[in-house]
Design an enzyme around this catalytic site. Sequence first.
Site, PDB file in Angstrom:
ATOM      1  N   LYS A 132     118.477 -29.724   1.943  1.00  0.00           N
ATOM      2  CA  LYS A 132     118.445 -31.060   1.344  1.00  0.00           C
ATOM      3  C   LYS A 132     117.061 -31.660   1.563  1.00  0.00           C
ATOM      4  CE  LYS A 132     119.081 -35.336   2.465  1.00  0.00           C
ATOM      5  NZ  LYS A 132     118.137 -36.068   1.577  1.00  0.00           N
ATOM      6  N   GLU A 142     114.103 -31.566  15.080  1.00  0.00           N
ATOM      7  CA  GLU A 142     112.670 -31.893  15.234  1.00  0.00           C
ATOM      8  C   GLU A 142     112.540 -33.380  14.961  1.00  0.00           C
ATOM      9  OE1 GLU A 142     110.162 -30.148  16.097  1.00  0.00           O
ATOM     10  OE2 GLU A 142     110.859 -28.093  15.884  1.00  0.00           O
ATOM     11  N   GLU A 182     107.509 -45.443  17.741  1.00  0.00           N
ATOM     12  CA  GLU A 182     106.810 -44.624  16.750  1.00  0.00           C
ATOM     13  C   GLU A 182     106.591 -45.456  15.488  1.00  0.00           C
ATOM     14  OE1 GLU A 182     109.014 -41.512  14.735  1.00  0.00           O
ATOM     15  OE2 GLU A 182     107.321 -40.149  14.999  1.00  0.00           O
TER      16      GLU A 182
HETATM   17  P1  NAP Z   1     115.047 -39.899   8.292  1.00  0.00           P
HETATM   18  O1  NAP Z   1     115.795 -41.087   7.782  1.00  0.00           O
HETATM   19  O2  NAP Z   1     115.421 -39.359   9.600  1.00  0.00           O
HETATM   20  O3  NAP Z   1     115.101 -38.782   7.143  1.00  0.00           O
HETATM   21  C1  NAP Z   1     114.920 -37.382   7.323  1.00  0.00           C
HETATM   22  C2  NAP Z   1     115.902 -36.613   6.450  1.00  0.00           C
HETATM   23  O4  NAP Z   1     117.251 -36.894   6.875  1.00  0.00           O
HETATM   24  C3  NAP Z   1     115.856 -37.010   4.971  1.00  0.00           C
HETATM   25  O5  NAP Z   1     116.121 -35.886   4.169  1.00  0.00           O
HETATM   26  C4  NAP Z   1     116.974 -38.030   4.893  1.00  0.00           C
HETATM   27  O6  NAP Z   1     117.460 -38.200   3.589  1.00  0.00           O
HETATM   28  C5  NAP Z   1     118.014 -37.396   5.788  1.00  0.00           C
HETATM   29  N1  NAP Z   1     119.035 -38.326   6.260  1.00  0.00           N
HETATM   30  C6  NAP Z   1     118.956 -39.681   6.370  1.00  0.00           C
HETATM   31  N2  NAP Z   1     120.121 -40.181   6.822  1.00  0.00           N
HETATM   32  C7  NAP Z   1     120.955 -39.135   7.003  1.00  0.00           C
HETATM   33  C8  NAP Z   1     122.310 -39.009   7.448  1.00  0.00           C
HETATM   34  N3  NAP Z   1     123.023 -40.064   7.804  1.00  0.00           N
HETATM   35  N4  NAP Z   1     122.847 -37.767   7.513  1.00  0.00           N
HETATM   36  C9  NAP Z   1     122.136 -36.679   7.178  1.00  0.00           C
HETATM   37  N5  NAP Z   1     120.865 -36.731   6.724  1.00  0.00           N
HETATM   38  C10 NAP Z   1     120.275 -37.948   6.646  1.00  0.00           C
HETATM   39  O7  NAP Z   1     113.550 -40.252   8.311  1.00  0.00           O
HETATM   40  P2  NAP Z   1     112.796 -41.130   7.228  1.00  0.00           P
HETATM   41  O8  NAP Z   1     113.604 -42.261   6.699  1.00  0.00           O
HETATM   42  O9  NAP Z   1     112.275 -40.166   6.243  1.00  0.00           O
HETATM   43  O10 NAP Z   1     111.669 -41.755   8.134  1.00  0.00           O
HETATM   44  C11 NAP Z   1     112.027 -42.679   9.139  1.00  0.00           C
HETATM   45  C12 NAP Z   1     111.392 -42.278  10.430  1.00  0.00           C
HETATM   46  O11 NAP Z   1     111.688 -40.901  10.772  1.00  0.00           O
HETATM   47  C13 NAP Z   1     109.890 -42.287  10.379  1.00  0.00           C
HETATM   48  O12 NAP Z   1     109.351 -43.561  10.440  1.00  0.00           O
HETATM   49  C14 NAP Z   1     109.606 -41.462  11.600  1.00  0.00           C
HETATM   50  O13 NAP Z   1     109.878 -42.209  12.733  1.00  0.00           O
HETATM   51  C15 NAP Z   1     110.618 -40.339  11.490  1.00  0.00           C
HETATM   52  N6  NAP Z   1     110.152 -39.120  10.817  1.00  0.00           N
HETATM   53  C16 NAP Z   1     109.845 -38.033  11.586  1.00  0.00           C
HETATM   54  C17 NAP Z   1     109.437 -36.859  10.980  1.00  0.00           C
HETATM   55  C18 NAP Z   1     109.082 -35.634  11.776  1.00  0.00           C
HETATM   56  O14 NAP Z   1     108.423 -34.754  11.219  1.00  0.00           O
HETATM   57  N7  NAP Z   1     109.512 -35.493  13.013  1.00  0.00           N
HETATM   58  C19 NAP Z   1     109.352 -36.800   9.609  1.00  0.00           C
HETATM   59  C20 NAP Z   1     109.694 -37.914   8.839  1.00  0.00           C
HETATM   60  C21 NAP Z   1     110.110 -39.051   9.478  1.00  0.00           C
HETATM   61  P3  NAP Z   1     116.879 -39.421   2.705  1.00  0.00           P
HETATM   62  O15 NAP Z   1     115.494 -39.025   2.327  1.00  0.00           O
HETATM   63  O16 NAP Z   1     117.780 -39.504   1.548  1.00  0.00           O
HETATM   64  O17 NAP Z   1     116.908 -40.630   3.569  1.00  0.00           O
END
Ligand code: NAP
Length: 494
Positions: free
Chosen positions: A187, A263, A394
């Site tokens: 996904k 991760e 972060e």
């Molecule tokens: P996120 O919300 O954790 O999203 C990462 C992935 O998980 C996306 O594919 C997201 O889908 C999915 N997801 C969201 N809610 C979910 C749920 N309830 N069940 C299963 N999957 C779910 O991160 P983000 O919104 O992209 O970014 C928010 C924060 O995450 C950033 O500000 C940063 O702190 C962190 N981040 C970390 C990394 C890393 O490489 N470690 C990468 C990106 C972000 P959707 O796209 O549809 O929400």
Amino acid sequence: MSQFIVETATPKGYQLKLQTGLFINNEFVAGSDTIDTVNPANGKVIASVQAADKKEVDAAVDAASKAFHGPWGKMTPSKRAELMLKLADLIDRDNEVLSQIESLDNGKGITFSRLFDVKQIAITLRYFAGYADKIHGKVIDIEGALCYTRHEPIGVCGAIIPWNFPLMMLGWKLGPALCTGNTVVVKTSEMTPLSALKVAELIVEAGFPPGVINIITGYGAIAGDALARHMKVSKIAFTGSTAVGRHIMKAASESNLKKVTLELGGKSPNIIFDDADLDLAVRWAHKGIFFNHGQCCCAGSRVYVQASIYDKFLEKFKEYTKQTKLGHPHDDDTFQGPQISKTQFDRIMTYIEKGKEEGATCYMGGNRWGNEGYYIEPTIFTDVKQDMTIVREEIFGPVVTVSKFEDVDDVVHMALDTDYGLAAAVFTKDTARAIDVSNRLQAGTVWVNCYNELDYNTPFGGFRQSGIGRENGEYALDNYLQVKTVKINVSRQP
Ligand code: NAP
Ligand code: MG
């Protein structure tokens, strides 16, 4: 296959045929909903892509399950490797179109897409393809029996990936899952679905049997959640925020106890001692925080500089940062493009305001750049205290705090003062000190005299709340294998 093709062009006029269907069983199909994906450089919709709900997740998992028990399971490891190598070659062949799409959908500079992101997925697939026919168990001597172990694939693996490195993350998930004989449902992030769907076309062209790799777009709370809870998914690999990481573990425990690797985020310290090569430390510290517009889980967002060189470092850091180009993603010389979305833009600006409110000095930047898109100036905060929000949380944007320290114990104490543990760095010419400090830091990766150097063949992952498990390198394979013990009786009596 053409039903879901959208024809468009980048703002620079590069013509694109974008795939927007869900990729299930080697076909592009409709979802139950659609999602608009946006160009972060101008906030305009690029295309509307199909979005999966539970029904389509079920279809993707069924396809993956059939492939696992069918053609993929029966294929020789060397043939699996051949297909992975072929896919890597096709990705290299199509580097330009994939780079154009990545920069359009994500906002990263085109030169970075070409030389880093697209190259990384190809090189990662090649590296793991090499393991496909080198996976084997052991023979263990036991009395009166022959015992051997088999390292077997787990089955259908789910992968949920973020938006910051859409293609590289796809490679980090596909590589180890495929070479070990698993099938996959990925996904992608709702913010960056387009490059992975282009790769899906190449998956068909490479000749992968239907169902081996399925790529779906959908909302996290719907499609992501359905995948994390699916009873036929045996393993889930997640990259994203710590908050959603917790949710993934919960979903796994409430369903079939699928194996989980995570991760997650970080707040990584970058420590610069007074004997370091100052000009080099400045350049690496810049890459450490501003690479990918600060949208890096391992970003060196807390810089600690020894007191005697603090002022000099700051001056040089500001000068160097001023020279790097903030600009349009499709300009060859752009170093920093827009943040991914309006939501992230607002979130980062709120942190900047909070930093000022709590008494930190905004030494450089702190403003929106331009009048369209989600650009933020590279921002440096000084006069920070360990308990300030901008030092603790972060930010995931181009915002760094620069603090002063006196000695080793002082800085190690501050570096460890966090719930995260993804990465850290030490700058010094003193090898003994570099080793001592590296040993004392709690981080999955410690860089010495460099920062943000990611290699497909070295393990990457987090201590503490930065995650569970390691991706990349040989270490990644264990996450995708299960060990079976076989005992053949020779002379034992019941
Ligand atoms: P996120 O919300 O954790 O999203 C990462 C992935 O998980 C996306 O594919 C997201 O889908 C999915 N997801 C969201 N809610 C979910 C749920 N309830 N069940 C299963 N999957 C779910 O991160 P983000 O919104 O992209 O970014 C928010 C924060 O995450 C950033 O500000 C940063 O702190 C962190 N981040 C970390 C990394 C890393 O490489 N470690 C990468 C990106 C972000 P959707 O796209 O549809 O929400
Ligand atoms: Mg987008």
